[in-house]
Design a protein around this motif. Structure first.
Motif, mmCIF file in Angstrom:
data_model
loop_
_atom_site.group_PDB
_atom_site.id
_atom_site.type_symbol
_atom_site.label_atom_id
_atom_site.label_comp_id
_atom_site.label_asym_id
_atom_site.label_seq_id
_atom_site.Cartn_x
_atom_site.Cartn_y
_atom_site.Cartn_z
ATOM 1 N N ASN A 1 -5.288 -5.496 -25.563
ATOM 2 C CA ASN A 1 -5.643 -4.066 -25.822
ATOM 3 C C ASN A 1 -5.578 -3.250 -24.781
ATOM 4 O O ASN A 1 -4.892 -1.963 -24.798
ATOM 5 C CB ASN A 1 -7.018 -3.826 -26.613
ATOM 6 C CG ASN A 1 -6.871 -3.767 -28.069
ATOM 7 O OD1 ASN A 1 -5.837 -3.357 -28.676
ATOM 8 N ND2 ASN A 1 -7.908 -4.173 -28.800
ATOM 9 N N TYR A 2 -6.389 -3.459 -23.823
ATOM 10 C CA TYR A 2 -6.599 -2.727 -22.547
ATOM 11 C C TYR A 2 -5.167 -2.381 -21.957
ATOM 12 O O TYR A 2 -4.896 -1.192 -21.380
ATOM 13 C CB TYR A 2 -7.445 -3.409 -21.535
ATOM 14 C CG TYR A 2 -7.801 -2.855 -20.430
ATOM 15 C CD1 TYR A 2 -7.796 -1.346 -20.223
ATOM 16 C CD2 TYR A 2 -7.864 -3.509 -19.308
ATOM 17 C CE1 TYR A 2 -8.180 -0.903 -18.829
ATOM 18 C CE2 TYR A 2 -8.065 -2.899 -17.841
ATOM 19 C CZ TYR A 2 -8.255 -1.509 -17.997
ATOM 20 O OH TYR A 2 -8.582 -1.084 -16.744
ATOM 21 N N SER B 1 -0.537 -4.523 -28.958
ATOM 22 C CA SER B 1 -1.384 -5.564 -28.455
ATOM 23 C C SER B 1 -1.043 -6.998 -29.075
ATOM 24 O O SER B 1 -1.209 -7.915 -28.660
ATOM 25 C CB SER B 1 -2.738 -5.355 -28.294
ATOM 26 O OG SER B 1 -3.622 -5.686 -29.432
ATOM 27 N N TYR B 2 -0.865 -7.016 -30.393
ATOM 28 C CA TYR B 2 -0.736 -8.225 -31.229
ATOM 29 C C TYR B 2 0.355 -9.075 -30.699
ATOM 30 O O TYR B 2 -0.045 -10.419 -30.570
ATOM 31 C CB TYR B 2 -0.711 -7.912 -32.657
ATOM 32 C CG TYR B 2 -2.060 -7.367 -33.226
ATOM 33 C CD1 TYR B 2 -3.153 -7.734 -32.783
ATOM 34 C CD2 TYR B 2 -2.163 -6.712 -34.270
ATOM 35 C CE1 TYR B 2 -4.529 -7.142 -33.014
ATOM 36 C CE2 TYR B 2 -3.450 -6.264 -34.991
ATOM 37 C CZ TYR B 2 -4.692 -6.642 -34.054
ATOM 38 O OH TYR B 2 -5.822 -6.142 -34.335
ATOM 39 N N ARG C 1 -5.683 -3.889 -14.522
ATOM 40 C CA ARG C 1 -4.683 -4.340 -15.473
ATOM 41 C C ARG C 1 -3.471 -4.966 -14.841
ATOM 42 O O ARG C 1 -3.501 -4.924 -13.341
ATOM 43 C CB ARG C 1 -4.198 -2.943 -16.046
ATOM 44 C CG ARG C 1 -5.085 -2.573 -17.167
ATOM 45 C CD ARG C 1 -4.599 -1.135 -17.854
ATOM 46 N NE ARG C 1 -4.293 -0.272 -16.915
ATOM 47 C CZ ARG C 1 -3.007 0.372 -16.623
ATOM 48 N NH1 ARG C 1 -2.347 0.181 -17.706
ATOM 49 N NH2 ARG C 1 -2.758 1.085 -15.393
ATOM 50 N N LYS C 2 -2.789 -5.662 -15.393
ATOM 51 C CA LYS C 2 -1.527 -6.387 -15.038
ATOM 52 C C LYS C 2 -0.573 -5.933 -15.527
ATOM 53 O O LYS C 2 -0.386 -5.728 -16.745
ATOM 54 C CB LYS C 2 -2.040 -7.934 -15.218
ATOM 55 C CG LYS C 2 -3.112 -8.405 -14.317
ATOM 56 C CD LYS C 2 -3.133 -10.039 -14.389
ATOM 57 C CE LYS C 2 -3.279 -10.610 -15.400
ATOM 58 N NZ LYS C 2 -3.477 -12.009 -15.260
ATOM 59 N N ILE D 1 -14.346 -2.760 -23.399
ATOM 60 C CA ILE D 1 -12.926 -1.727 -23.512
ATOM 61 C C ILE D 1 -12.591 -1.892 -24.935
ATOM 62 O O ILE D 1 -12.209 -0.769 -25.234
ATOM 63 C CB ILE D 1 -12.041 -2.305 -22.440
ATOM 64 C CG1 ILE D 1 -12.604 -1.977 -20.688
ATOM 65 C CG2 ILE D 1 -10.863 -1.659 -22.557
ATOM 66 C CD1 ILE D 1 -11.834 -2.575 -19.841
ATOM 67 N N ASP D 2 -12.631 -2.917 -25.486
ATOM 68 C CA ASP D 2 -12.291 -3.029 -26.884
ATOM 69 C C ASP D 2 -12.870 -2.041 -27.864
ATOM 70 O O ASP D 2 -12.391 -1.496 -28.735
ATOM 71 C CB ASP D 2 -12.321 -4.432 -27.182
ATOM 72 C CG ASP D 2 -11.538 -4.523 -28.859
ATOM 73 O OD1 ASP D 2 -10.602 -4.019 -29.068
ATOM 74 O OD2 ASP D 2 -12.468 -5.672 -29.476
ATOM 75 N N ALA D 3 -14.354 -2.154 -27.497
ATOM 76 C CA ALA D 3 -15.045 -1.002 -28.319
ATOM 77 C C ALA D 3 -14.728 0.337 -28.122
ATOM 78 O O ALA D 3 -14.696 0.972 -29.301
ATOM 79 C CB ALA D 3 -16.700 -1.236 -27.977
ATOM 80 N N PHE D 4 -14.494 0.654 -26.785
ATOM 81 C CA PHE D 4 -14.162 1.903 -26.430
ATOM 82 C C PHE D 4 -12.917 2.184 -27.125
ATOM 83 O O PHE D 4 -12.617 3.454 -27.738
ATOM 84 C CB PHE D 4 -13.896 2.252 -24.762
ATOM 85 C CG PHE D 4 -13.244 3.579 -24.518
ATOM 86 C CD1 PHE D 4 -14.571 4.621 -24.522
ATOM 87 C CD2 PHE D 4 -12.159 3.647 -24.234
ATOM 88 C CE1 PHE D 4 -14.020 5.798 -24.054
ATOM 89 C CE2 PHE D 4 -11.790 5.238 -24.032
ATOM 90 C CZ PHE D 4 -12.753 6.209 -23.832
#
Ligand SMILES: [Fe+2]
Length: 371
Positions: free
Chosen positions: A271-272, A256-257, A323-324, A181-184
């Protein structure tokens, strides 16, 4: 205007054994590795290099103090070539070792030290997300700042990126899902970046295509189907790395950071949480331009109407990983405003590469939607 560069030589090999033989890995080599991968695939080969495991410096994602300790060990080793075997955290940590001098990692990240490359770096990824093997970026948490910083500098490009799909064959499902998912996200964010162009777009599109195709197969056939797709996912992650190495990532990464910095949520998972909410906000604030091109492309791949691409994408990704709400990671309501302000204050590099340059108020709205 600079369009494109790719400095790392990219190679694909069948096995760890081929790698050790071809690169003549031995005395004088300093290896930073993920312990499980190294012990399984490299240790039996009896390599005579100086080997350090990433987990000896700390768990989770890199911090400035972990990287300072690693640099001290590297300086003592007398080695003259660096090899990183691991996920994005391992490769990002090793990237700083190529630099001449003894400046602290904090000074390097805060641009208080001149960068001069001294040692060559070989990067061997063992996950299919970071794309760090072909990018000039290193990300680390600055312990005093409680957030992550990215450093982008051409000195950090690995000299060699070596793809060995064998090393991903036992990647656990959650690591596979969050890294893919990060790559996407690298591919989709770089596609709408103001720095995107025809060259970077080719890489972004191909990466999205391979990843969505793979996700659909896993969604239908179940988690085990990923086993036969590791070569494809490793390649897609590499293509996405080339795309974002040139065009950059944007608000999804920026937002996301604080979540991953404060609550130690892994990079891909953090990120997701923001992906479809950020792109839906782009759709509201600036529906024309490159986003429209993206929507046409995604609609074609997802077999849906352009107006529903982010809903269909969310449904597909939910089949890969749930996801949450942000509160389930421990985030507090009063942090909605402080996180948004923190992103505005410390992530200008990424916000400047976003399709819409969000104000802190707009980001606070996204955090509160996801809270
Ligand atoms: Fe990323």
């Amino acid at each position: 205007m600079k369009l494109f560069q790719q400095i790392s030589r990219i190679e694909k090999l069948d096995s760890a054994e081929d790698f050790v033989r071809e690169y003549e890995i031995g005395k004088g080599d300093f290896i930073l590795a993920s312990r499980t991968i190294y012990d399984k695939y490299f240790k039996p080969l009896g390599v005579e290099a100086c080997v350090k495991y990433k987990d000896s410096y700390g768990q989770g994602e890199p911090t400035d103090s972990m990287m300072d300790a690693l640099a001290a060990d590297f300086r003592c080793s007398g080695c003259t070539r660096i090899t990183a075997i691991g996920g994005g955290a391992v490769i990002d940590m090793a990237k700083l070792l190529v630099l001449d001098g003894e400046a602290s990692v904090k000074d390097i990240f805060q641009k208080r030290a001149a960068l001069k490359k001294k040692y060559p770096l070989i990067a061997v990824p063992t996950t299919c997300g970071a794309g760090s093997e072909v990018s000039n970026v290193s990300i680390a948490e600055m312990t005093g700042l409680h957030s992550k910083l990215g450093l982008a500098a051409d000195e950090l490009y690995p000299d060699h990126a070596v793809l060995i799909p064998q090393l991903l064959s036992e990647l656990p499902y959650a690591f596979w899902a969050t890294s893919a998912i990060d790559a996407f996200i690298h591919a989709i964010e770089s596609f709408v970046s103001p720095k995107a162009n025809l060259y970077t777009e080719l890489f972004s599109k191909k990466a999205m295509e391979i990843i969505i195709d793979g996700f659909r197969r896993v969604a239908v056939d179940g988690p085990d189907a990923r086993g036969g797709l590791m070569d494809e996912f490793l390649t897609a992650s590499n293509l996405a790395g080339i795309a974002f190495g040139n065009a950059g990532t944007g608000a999804v990464h920026a937002m996301s950071y604080p979540l991953s910095g404060v609550y130690h949520v892994t990079h891909g998972e953090a990120n997701y949480q923001f992906l479809t909410a950020v792109f839906s906000a782009y759709q509201r604030f600036r529906p024309e331009g490159r986003l429209k091109e993206l929507n046409v492309f995604l609609a074609g791949m997802l077999d849906c109407g352009q107006e529903e691409v982010y809903t269909v994408l969310k449904n597909l990704l939910d089949k890969i990983m749930k996801r949450k709400p942000l509160r389930e990671y421990g985030m507090k309501k009063e942090e909605i405003e402080s996180f948004a302000k923190n992103v505005e204050a410390s992530q200008q590099r990424l916000l400047g590469q976003s399709y819409v340059k969000f104000s802190w108020e707009q980001m606070a709205e996204i955090y509160s939607q996801l809270y």
